[in-house]
Scaffold this motif. Structure first.
Motif, PDB file in Angstrom:
ATOM      1  N   VAL A 262       0.833  -1.201   0.000  1.00  0.00           N
ATOM      2  CA  VAL A 262       0.000   0.000   0.000  1.00  0.00           C
ATOM      3  C   VAL A 262       0.868   1.251   0.000  1.00  0.00           C
ATOM      4  O   VAL A 262       0.610   2.215  -0.730  1.00  0.00           O
ATOM      5  CB  VAL A 262      -0.942   0.005   1.218  1.00  0.00           C
ATOM      6  N   ARG A 263       1.919   1.238   0.806  1.00  0.00           N
ATOM      7  CA  ARG A 263       2.801   2.407   0.858  1.00  0.00           C
ATOM      8  C   ARG A 263       3.465   2.650  -0.506  1.00  0.00           C
ATOM      9  O   ARG A 263       3.620   3.789  -0.932  1.00  0.00           O
ATOM     10  CB  ARG A 263       3.871   2.225   1.939  1.00  0.00           C
ATOM     11  N   ARG A 264       3.847   1.572  -1.191  1.00  0.00           N
ATOM     12  CA  ARG A 264       4.458   1.731  -2.503  1.00  0.00           C
ATOM     13  C   ARG A 264       3.432   2.208  -3.537  1.00  0.00           C
ATOM     14  O   ARG A 264       3.743   3.004  -4.424  1.00  0.00           O
ATOM     15  CB  ARG A 264       5.085   0.413  -2.976  1.00  0.00           C
ATOM     16  N   LEU A 265       2.196   1.714  -3.447  1.00  0.00           N
ATOM     17  CA  LEU A 265       1.155   2.172  -4.355  1.00  0.00           C
ATOM     18  C   LEU A 265       0.932   3.672  -4.208  1.00  0.00           C
ATOM     19  O   LEU A 265       0.775   4.398  -5.197  1.00  0.00           O
ATOM     20  CB  LEU A 265      -0.155   1.415  -4.088  1.00  0.00           C
ATOM     21  N   LEU A 266       0.904   4.146  -2.972  1.00  0.00           N
ATOM     22  CA  LEU A 266       0.714   5.570  -2.729  1.00  0.00           C
ATOM     23  C   LEU A 266       1.885   6.377  -3.292  1.00  0.00           C
ATOM     24  O   LEU A 266       1.693   7.447  -3.897  1.00  0.00           O
ATOM     25  CB  LEU A 266       0.554   5.827  -1.228  1.00  0.00           C
ATOM     26  N   ALA A 267       3.108   5.868  -3.092  1.00  0.00           N
ATOM     27  CA  ALA A 267       4.285   6.566  -3.612  1.00  0.00           C
ATOM     28  C   ALA A 267       4.287   6.570  -5.138  1.00  0.00           C
ATOM     29  O   ALA A 267       4.578   7.598  -5.775  1.00  0.00           O
ATOM     30  CB  ALA A 267       5.557   5.912  -3.072  1.00  0.00           C
ATOM     31  N   ASN A 268       3.958   5.447  -5.745  1.00  0.00           N
ATOM     32  CA  ASN A 268       3.936   5.371  -7.213  1.00  0.00           C
ATOM     33  C   ASN A 268       2.840   6.265  -7.798  1.00  0.00           C
ATOM     34  O   ASN A 268       3.029   6.888  -8.848  1.00  0.00           O
ATOM     35  CB  ASN A 268       3.725   3.927  -7.662  1.00  0.00           C
ATOM     36  N   ALA A 269       1.689   6.313  -7.111  1.00  0.00           N
ATOM     37  CA  ALA A 269       0.608   7.173  -7.587  1.00  0.00           C
ATOM     38  C   ALA A 269       1.024   8.642  -7.525  1.00  0.00           C
ATOM     39  O   ALA A 269       0.713   9.427  -8.437  1.00  0.00           O
ATOM     40  CB  ALA A 269      -0.646   6.943  -6.743  1.00  0.00           C
ATOM     41  N   ALA A 270       1.744   9.019  -6.466  1.00  0.00           N
ATOM     42  CA  ALA A 270       2.214  10.402  -6.359  1.00  0.00           C
ATOM     43  C   ALA A 270       3.145  10.742  -7.522  1.00  0.00           C
ATOM     44  O   ALA A 270       3.109  11.856  -8.068  1.00  0.00           O
ATOM     45  CB  ALA A 270       2.910  10.609  -5.018  1.00  0.00           C
ATOM     46  N   GLN A 271       3.963   9.773  -7.913  1.00  0.00           N
ATOM     47  CA  GLN A 271       4.861  10.006  -9.046  1.00  0.00           C
ATOM     48  C   GLN A 271       4.082  10.189 -10.343  1.00  0.00           C
ATOM     49  O   GLN A 271       4.515  10.901 -11.253  1.00  0.00           O
ATOM     50  CB  GLN A 271       5.839   8.842  -9.177  1.00  0.00           C
ATOM     51  N   LEU A 272       2.917   9.540 -10.420  1.00  0.00           N
ATOM     52  CA  LEU A 272       2.066   9.670 -11.609  1.00  0.00           C
ATOM     53  C   LEU A 272       1.142  10.879 -11.529  1.00  0.00           C
ATOM     54  O   LEU A 272       0.371  11.133 -12.460  1.00  0.00           O
ATOM     55  CB  LEU A 272       1.235   8.401 -11.795  1.00  0.00           C
ATOM     56  N   GLY A 273       1.175  11.572 -10.391  1.00  0.00           N
ATOM     57  CA  GLY A 273       0.425  12.814 -10.268  1.00  0.00           C
ATOM     58  C   GLY A 273      -0.987  12.686  -9.753  1.00  0.00           C
ATOM     59  O   GLY A 273      -1.822  13.567 -10.013  1.00  0.00           O
ATOM     60  N   PHE A 274      -1.313  11.631  -9.006  1.00  0.00           N
ATOM     61  CA  PHE A 274      -2.653  11.576  -8.422  1.00  0.00           C
ATOM     62  C   PHE A 274      -2.606  11.028  -7.005  1.00  0.00           C
ATOM     63  O   PHE A 274      -1.651  10.381  -6.592  1.00  0.00           O
ATOM     64  CB  PHE A 274      -3.613  10.762  -9.310  1.00  0.00           C
ATOM     65  N   GLU A 275      -3.669  11.341  -6.248  1.00  0.00           N
ATOM     66  CA  GLU A 275      -3.780  10.983  -4.843  1.00  0.00           C
ATOM     67  C   GLU A 275      -5.066  10.191  -4.617  1.00  0.00           C
ATOM     68  O   GLU A 275      -5.966  10.201  -5.461  1.00  0.00           O
ATOM     69  CB  GLU A 275      -3.781  12.240  -3.967  1.00  0.00           C
ATOM     70  N   PRO A 276      -5.167   9.508  -3.466  1.00  0.00           N
ATOM     71  CA  PRO A 276      -6.391   8.739  -3.182  1.00  0.00           C
ATOM     72  C   PRO A 276      -7.588   9.652  -2.960  1.00  0.00           C
ATOM     73  O   PRO A 276      -7.491  10.662  -2.265  1.00  0.00           O
ATOM     74  CB  PRO A 276      -6.024   7.965  -1.916  1.00  0.00           C
ATOM     75  N   ALA A 277      -8.711   9.292  -3.553  1.00  0.00           N
ATOM     76  CA  ALA A 277      -9.971  10.018  -3.364  1.00  0.00           C
ATOM     77  C   ALA A 277     -11.095   9.121  -3.844  1.00  0.00           C
ATOM     78  O   ALA A 277     -11.153   8.784  -5.037  1.00  0.00           O
ATOM     79  CB  ALA A 277      -9.969  11.335  -4.137  1.00  0.00           C
ATOM     80  N   TYR A 278     -11.975   8.712  -2.940  1.00  0.00           N
ATOM     81  CA  TYR A 278     -13.041   7.784  -3.324  1.00  0.00           C
ATOM     82  C   TYR A 278     -14.139   8.582  -4.023  1.00  0.00           C
ATOM     83  O   TYR A 278     -14.961   9.230  -3.383  1.00  0.00           O
ATOM     84  CB  TYR A 278     -13.590   7.060  -2.099  1.00  0.00           C
ATOM     85  N   GLU A 279     -14.145   8.533  -5.356  1.00  0.00           N
ATOM     86  CA  GLU A 279     -15.057   9.336  -6.166  1.00  0.00           C
ATOM     87  C   GLU A 279     -16.096   8.507  -6.914  1.00  0.00           C
ATOM     88  O   GLU A 279     -17.139   9.039  -7.319  1.00  0.00           O
ATOM     89  CB  GLU A 279     -14.245  10.148  -7.186  1.00  0.00           C
ATOM     90  N   THR A 280     -15.828   7.249  -7.114  1.00  0.00           N
ATOM     91  CA  THR A 280     -16.735   6.395  -7.878  1.00  0.00           C
ATOM     92  C   THR A 280     -16.738   5.009  -7.251  1.00  0.00           C
ATOM     93  O   THR A 280     -15.730   4.579  -6.676  1.00  0.00           O
ATOM     94  CB  THR A 280     -16.290   6.322  -9.355  1.00  0.00           C
TER      95      THR A 280
END
Length: 369
Positions: A262-280
């Motif tokens: 999970v920590r790596r997913l969050l770090a990789n997502a930050a590198q791709l320019g997005f953050e967690p947000a439950y929208e759908t």
């Protein structure tokens, strides 16, 4: 809607039925809801109508019908069905995952704490055997997380009367009171019949524990604790050396690895320019189910004096997360979307539950393995 919220929603329906005269029963202090069994209807079920039928002087089907009418428009519920002799079955709205993720994010590591055992006083007998002491200290932590006043008899003595034996790991105080979103399934509501008399203190209680050596020098603290806590207290502890092997057969490794993913997913997502947000809405029934069951797992473990139930629940959470994690990040040239942000938010919530559960057991949740 979390299982805690669903339990309170059903309890409020019972209270409304009593208040308007449709039912003549004593309103129970709690209502139990559980995951629907395979082949059942909906996602959760309750036998509350069967438990109230005798005192109401009506059939369980009649009671279930009365409650179903008062639950039809409840927020978070898509459908309420009556099956069998009078079971209530619940299908949650498609956005229920969002409510659950928000509940976990709001509560943090304290998600699952509650006040279900408020008023319970437990003092355990003084102990010297390594595993018995470790198990009991963990149970004390669990009881406190559910609002109980728990500790050891030695805590009530003056220094002149007793010198406390050295602890394997000092119990930590639970966090402050939980948010509304993290209430336990058995939390009392804020209105109702007079409270029951206080529970008499339970002094000198003992947990039946099969002896086992606590060996942090050889295994490290995390593996040494998992070896003694993962097995049921009355069973032989796990063999220590296999817990040091980084392999999927190693249950401790799977749980801690899932958190690190999970920590790596969050770090990789930050590198791709997005953050967690439950929208759908995210279709992940198994992962959403185990996250929703986390408060129940903690409460049950406290009531049964069984830390192994927490460990098993963490394994189920880790397995569901590891099966889900491959869908979180965009693939190839795919652009991050609301679906990716929502999946990342769900994964983050799972990581929070894993970290909180490991903390209850006194085990670390590493950022990287």
């Amino acid at each position: 809607m979390t299982p805690a919220d669903l339990s309170l929603t059903v309890l409020h329906a019972v209270r409304r039925a009593v208040d308007d005269g449709a039912l003549r029963v004593d309103v129970p202090p709690t209502v139990k809801v559980e995951r629907a069994r395979p082949g059942g209807v909906g996602e959760y079920a309750s036998n509350v109508a069967l438990t109230l039928a005798r005192s109401a002087g009506r059939t369980a089907l009649d009671v279930a019908g009365i409650l179903e009418k008062r639950l039809r428009d409840a927020p978070g519920l898509q459908a309420v069905d009556v099956t069998g002799p009078g079971f209530l079955n619940f299908t949650l709205r498609s956005d229920a995952g969002g409510e659950l993720v928000r509940a976990v994010r709001e509560a943090g590591d304290a998600y699952g704490s509650g006040t279900a055992l408020a008023g319970l006083i437990v003092r355990f007998a003084d102990l010297t055997e390594s595993r018995a002491l470790l198990v009991t200290e963990t149970v004390v932590r669990l009881l406190r997380s559910q609002g109980a006043d728990a500790g050891f008899r030695r805590d009530e003595r003056t220094p002149e009367e007793s010198v406390a034996p050295r602890s394997v790991a000092e119990p930590v105080d639970p966090t402050a009171g939980p948010s509304v979103a993290s209430r336990s399934v058995a939390e009392p509501v804020d209105a109702g019949p007079p409270a029951a008399p206080p529970t008499p203190p339970r002094l000198g209680e003992r947990i039946h524990v099969h002896p086992g050596d606590y060996d942090p020098d050889t295994l490290g603290v995390d593996a040494a604790r998992w070896a003694l806590l993962r097995a049921a207290p009355q069973d032989r502890p796990l063999d220590g050396p296999p817990l040091l092997v980084q392999h999927e057969r190693n249950s401790l490794f799977r749980v801690r690895y899932a958190h690190s993913r999970v920590r790596r997913l969050l770090a990789n997502a930050a590198q791709l320019g997005f953050e967690p947000a439950y929208e759908t809405p995210v279709h992940a029934p198994e992962l959403l189910g185990v996250l929703g069951d986390h408060p129940v797992a903690l409460l049950t473990a406290a009531r049964h004096r069984a830390p192994d139930r927490v460990a098993r629940h963490l394994e189920a959470t880790a397995d569901a997360l590891l099966a889900f994690q491959h869908t979180v990040l965009p693939l190839g040239d795919e652009k991050p979307s609301a679906a990716h942000r929502s999946r990342l938010a769900l994964a983050e919530a799972a990581g929070t539950v894993l970290a909180g559960g490991l903390s209850v057991l006194g085990i670390s949740a590493p950022e990287r393995i």
